[in-house]
Design a protein around this motif. Structure first.
Motif, PDB file in Angstrom:
ATOM      1  N   GLY A 188       0.777  -1.244   0.000  1.00 31.47           N
ATOM      2  CA  GLY A 188       0.000   0.000   0.000  1.00 31.47           C
ATOM      3  C   GLY A 188       0.804   1.286   0.000  1.00 31.47           C
ATOM      4  O   GLY A 188       0.221   2.370  -0.026  1.00 31.47           O
ATOM      5  N   ARG A 189       2.123   1.194   0.030  1.00 32.83           N
ATOM      6  CA  ARG A 189       2.940   2.424   0.156  1.00 32.83           C
ATOM      7  C   ARG A 189       4.139   2.495  -0.765  1.00 32.83           C
ATOM      8  O   ARG A 189       4.468   3.544  -1.302  1.00 32.83           O
TER       9      ARG A 189
ATOM     10  N   ILE B 152      -1.734  10.786  -1.202  1.00 29.64           N
ATOM     11  CA  ILE B 152      -0.835  11.445  -0.229  1.00 29.64           C
ATOM     12  C   ILE B 152      -0.074  10.438   0.631  1.00 29.64           C
ATOM     13  O   ILE B 152       0.846  10.799   1.342  1.00 29.64           O
ATOM     14  N   PHE B 153      -0.493   9.158   0.580  1.00 29.48           N
ATOM     15  CA  PHE B 153       0.162   8.144   1.412  1.00 29.48           C
ATOM     16  C   PHE B 153       1.201   7.330   0.651  1.00 29.48           C
ATOM     17  O   PHE B 153       1.738   6.352   1.159  1.00 29.48           O
ATOM     18  N   LEU B 154       1.470   7.702  -0.605  1.00 32.03           N
ATOM     19  CA  LEU B 154       2.406   6.931  -1.426  1.00 32.03           C
ATOM     20  C   LEU B 154       3.832   7.445  -1.303  1.00 32.03           C
ATOM     21  O   LEU B 154       4.062   8.656  -1.318  1.00 32.03           O
TER      22      LEU B 154
ATOM     23  N   ARG C 186       1.744   8.633   7.380  1.00 37.39           N
ATOM     24  CA  ARG C 186       0.886   7.454   7.543  1.00 37.39           C
ATOM     25  C   ARG C 186      -0.502   7.952   7.893  1.00 37.39           C
ATOM     26  O   ARG C 186      -0.653   9.028   8.485  1.00 37.39           O
ATOM     27  N   ALA C 187      -1.515   7.172   7.497  1.00 39.18           N
ATOM     28  CA  ALA C 187      -2.900   7.615   7.701  1.00 39.18           C
ATOM     29  C   ALA C 187      -3.149   8.004   9.147  1.00 39.18           C
ATOM     30  O   ALA C 187      -3.770   9.034   9.424  1.00 39.18           O
ATOM     31  N   GLU C 188      -2.637   7.215  10.080  1.00 42.90           N
ATOM     32  CA  GLU C 188      -2.934   7.499  11.503  1.00 42.90           C
ATOM     33  C   GLU C 188      -2.300   8.810  11.979  1.00 42.90           C
ATOM     34  O   GLU C 188      -2.743   9.397  12.949  1.00 42.90           O
ATOM     35  N   GLU C 189      -1.292   9.307  11.220  1.00 42.90           N
ATOM     36  CA  GLU C 189      -0.673  10.592  11.609  1.00 42.90           C
ATOM     37  C   GLU C 189      -1.546  11.783  11.215  1.00 42.90           C
ATOM     38  O   GLU C 189      -1.424  12.837  11.803  1.00 42.90           O
ATOM     39  N   VAL C 190      -2.343  11.635  10.167  1.00 50.22           N
ATOM     40  CA  VAL C 190      -3.075  12.799   9.640  1.00 50.22           C
ATOM     41  C   VAL C 190      -4.600  12.714   9.768  1.00 50.22           C
ATOM     42  O   VAL C 190      -5.279  13.728   9.649  1.00 50.22           O
ATOM     43  N   CYS C 191      -5.147  11.537  10.003  1.00 49.50           N
ATOM     44  CA  CYS C 191      -6.608  11.394  10.096  1.00 49.50           C
ATOM     45  C   CYS C 191      -7.101  11.835  11.468  1.00 49.50           C
ATOM     46  O   CYS C 191      -6.424  11.574  12.453  1.00 49.50           O
ATOM     47  N   PRO C 192      -8.249  12.482  11.564  1.00 47.11           N
ATOM     48  CA  PRO C 192      -9.067  12.917  10.441  1.00 47.11           C
ATOM     49  C   PRO C 192      -8.480  14.183   9.807  1.00 47.11           C
ATOM     50  O   PRO C 192      -7.833  14.965  10.485  1.00 47.11           O
ATOM     51  N   PHE C 193      -8.690  14.338   8.491  1.00 50.53           N
ATOM     52  CA  PHE C 193      -8.211  15.534   7.806  1.00 50.53           C
ATOM     53  C   PHE C 193      -9.209  15.962   6.733  1.00 50.53           C
ATOM     54  O   PHE C 193     -10.146  15.217   6.415  1.00 50.53           O
ATOM     55  N   ILE C 194      -8.997  17.181   6.217  1.00 52.65           N
ATOM     56  CA  ILE C 194      -9.845  17.680   5.131  1.00 52.65           C
ATOM     57  C   ILE C 194      -9.071  17.519   3.823  1.00 52.65           C
ATOM     58  O   ILE C 194      -7.912  17.931   3.728  1.00 52.65           O
ATOM     59  N   ALA C 195      -9.713  16.904   2.834  1.00 52.40           N
ATOM     60  CA  ALA C 195      -9.082  16.776   1.517  1.00 52.40           C
ATOM     61  C   ALA C 195      -9.786  17.714   0.541  1.00 52.40           C
ATOM     62  O   ALA C 195     -11.004  17.646   0.380  1.00 52.40           O
ATOM     63  N   LEU C 196      -9.002  18.578  -0.078  1.00 51.61           N
ATOM     64  CA  LEU C 196      -9.508  19.385  -1.183  1.00 51.61           C
ATOM     65  C   LEU C 196      -9.201  18.580  -2.444  1.00 51.61           C
ATOM     66  O   LEU C 196      -8.039  18.353  -2.768  1.00 51.61           O
ATOM     67  N   VAL C 197     -10.259  18.089  -3.084  1.00 50.44           N
ATOM     68  CA  VAL C 197     -10.095  17.250  -4.274  1.00 50.44           C
ATOM     69  C   VAL C 197     -10.278  18.140  -5.500  1.00 50.44           C
ATOM     70  O   VAL C 197     -11.355  18.703  -5.708  1.00 50.44           O
ATOM     71  N   VAL C 198      -9.214  18.293  -6.281  1.00 53.63           N
ATOM     72  CA  VAL C 198      -9.288  19.185  -7.447  1.00 53.63           C
ATOM     73  C   VAL C 198      -8.707  18.498  -8.686  1.00 53.63           C
ATOM     74  O   VAL C 198      -7.503  18.353  -8.824  1.00 53.63           O
ATOM     75  N   SER C 199      -9.608  18.069  -9.563  1.00 49.91           N
ATOM     76  CA  SER C 199      -9.125  17.395 -10.774  1.00 49.91           C
ATOM     77  C   SER C 199      -9.859  17.955 -11.984  1.00 49.91           C
ATOM     78  O   SER C 199     -10.563  18.962 -11.876  1.00 49.91           O
ATOM     79  N   GLY C 200      -9.686  17.281 -13.125  1.00 51.53           N
ATOM     80  CA  GLY C 200     -10.336  17.752 -14.341  1.00 51.53           C
ATOM     81  C   GLY C 200     -11.835  17.503 -14.312  1.00 51.53           C
ATOM     82  O   GLY C 200     -12.606  18.211 -14.944  1.00 51.53           O
TER      83      GLY C 200
ATOM     84  N   PHE D 204      -0.106  20.888   6.344  1.00 59.23           N
ATOM     85  CA  PHE D 204      -0.529  20.868   4.935  1.00 59.23           C
ATOM     86  C   PHE D 204       0.171  19.710   4.231  1.00 59.23           C
ATOM     87  O   PHE D 204       1.381  19.557   4.329  1.00 59.23           O
ATOM     88  N   VAL D 205      -0.625  18.882   3.536  1.00 56.23           N
ATOM     89  CA  VAL D 205      -0.059  17.709   2.870  1.00 56.23           C
ATOM     90  C   VAL D 205      -0.499  17.665   1.406  1.00 56.23           C
ATOM     91  O   VAL D 205      -1.673  17.877   1.096  1.00 56.23           O
ATOM     92  N   ALA D 206       0.465  17.419   0.523  1.00 54.52           N
ATOM     93  CA  ALA D 206       0.138  17.190  -0.892  1.00 54.52           C
ATOM     94  C   ALA D 206       0.937  15.970  -1.328  1.00 54.52           C
ATOM     95  O   ALA D 206       1.986  15.665  -0.746  1.00 54.52           O
ATOM     96  N   ALA D 207       0.437  15.285  -2.346  1.00 50.87           N
ATOM     97  CA  ALA D 207       1.152  14.100  -2.836  1.00 50.87           C
ATOM     98  C   ALA D 207       2.401  14.541  -3.598  1.00 50.87           C
ATOM     99  O   ALA D 207       2.512  15.700  -4.008  1.00 50.87           O
TER     100      ALA D 207
END
Ligand code: KG4
Ligand code: ZN
Length: 349
Positions: A21-22, A119-121, A127-141, A303-306
């Protein structure tokens, strides 16, 4: 656990092998962008035909680069929606066939959920447990929204666009400004030399009595179609001169309106939260990243981005998500159909 991921929801033919998964062992993306550029947008028939042609070698390359051989693949994961029906079908059919041929389980995953997982790759990812719960701004085409992520697999939709997605706004704006396709990177580049306050474009605020909100908070929803129309009318009144500086300032002003609208809506969403993430192709935008970072710092939140290679469509996010145990598997996955309108959190309209 090594998972071979497949992603063909739009115009990227992608395959990747991800361990546990990573750890991304390979990440191959064949972008069809040059094939669609003459039309100023993705042509579904061209996309699906090229997925059929490209996918076998993209898959072989992903397995070869991962250095594990076909025997080293423990499961196959694929995006089954949302996206273009004819494009999704190519990846889904290939994944089903591979799963049968290799006698390995199949995982069918949600494309937007995979973007959030991006963002977890990689080795430096949280790791998910470090940032959850969080807000994701999903911005795609194809999508723009704010999602509260309780844990990987548990989401609440807080807001979304009422019309165009942010990426679509970039693509349409670039087209009007003669900057070519895809518009996001072109506007990002042109805007670097321009003035952000050259024209004040609308920020697409929603009225709280808009019936299309469907129960969502107006302050967390977006609208970008008015922005595109504002640019169109501006250009009718003041036709583009050949002066490069003007194009750059229009690009910068237009981009600023999109970025401001996105950052502004994050404010009420992050109340009481300690982390904000941005995902999807538009998260590559340099101005958006800088302003979100500044915003998060001003609020004292993380602030986290992939990594850039996992922001736009790719298959590592698909394999990663399945590796985290998310998606539909077993007989249900073999029976599943492509779902072009799949919703991360079903909404009543
Ligand atoms: O996530 P993605 O690859 O595909 C979808 O799931 O839709 O996003 C593609 C979108 C396109 O609209 C493209 O113009 C936009 O991402 N994009 C950008 C940038 N790079 C790609 N938008 C703004 N600035 C960029 N640098
Ligand atoms: Zn995408």
């Amino acid at each position: 656990m090594r998972i071979l991921g497949i992603e063909t929801s739009c115009d990227e033919t992608a395959a990747a092998v991800v361990q546990d998964g990573r750890e991304v062992l390979s990440n191959i993306v064949f972008t069809q962008v040059a094939l669609h550029a003459p039309y100023g947008g993705v042509v579904p028939e061209i996309a699906s035909r090229n997925h059929v042609e490209a996918l076998p070698r993209v898959l072989e390359e992903a397995v070869r680069r991962a250095g594990v051989g076909w025997d080293g693949v423990d499961a196959v994961a694929v995006t089954y929606g949302p996206g273009l029906a004819s494009s999704l079908l190519v990846g889904l059919s290939a994944a089903k066939a591979l799963s049968l041929r290799l006698s390995r389980p199949l995982w069918a995953v949600d494309h937007i959920e995979a973007h959030i997982y991006s963002i977890f790759l990689g080795g430096n990812a949280p790791r998910a447990e470090e940032v959850c719960p969080f807000i994701a701004l999903v911005v795609s085409g194809g999508h723009t929204g704010l999602v509260r992520v309780e844990a990987v697999g548990r989401y609440a939709l807080l807001g979304q666009t009422m019309d165009d997605a942010a990426g679509e706004a970039f693509d349409k704006g670039a087209n009007l400004l003669g900057l070519g396709y895809p518009g996001g990177p072109a506007i990002d580049k042109a805007a670097r030399g321009g003035k952000t306050d050259f024209v004040r474009f609308p920020r697409g605020r929603q009225r709280s009595d808009n019936v299309r909100l469907g129960g969502l908070n107006a302050d967390l929803c977006f609208s970008f179609s008015g922005l595109k129309t504002a640019l169109l009318y501006y250009l009718k009144e003041y036709p583009l001169s050949p002066a490069r500086a003007e194009v750059e300032s229009l690009a910068a002003s237009y981009q600023e309106a999109i970025v401001d609208a996105l950052v502004e809506r994050c404010a009420p969403a992050v109340e009481g939260m300690s982390c904000l993430a941005v995902v999807g192709g538009v998260s590559l935008n340099s101005r958006l990243r800088a302003k979100l970072k500044e915003f998060a710092e001003s609020r004292g939140i993380r602030f986290v981005a992939a990594e850039p290679k996992y922001c736009a469509d790719n298959a590592a996010m698909v394999a990663g998500l399945a590796g985290a145990g998310q998606g539909i598997t077993g007989a249900a996955a073999m029976a599943i159909d492509a779902d072009p309108n799949l919703e991360l959190v079903p909404t009543q309209r």
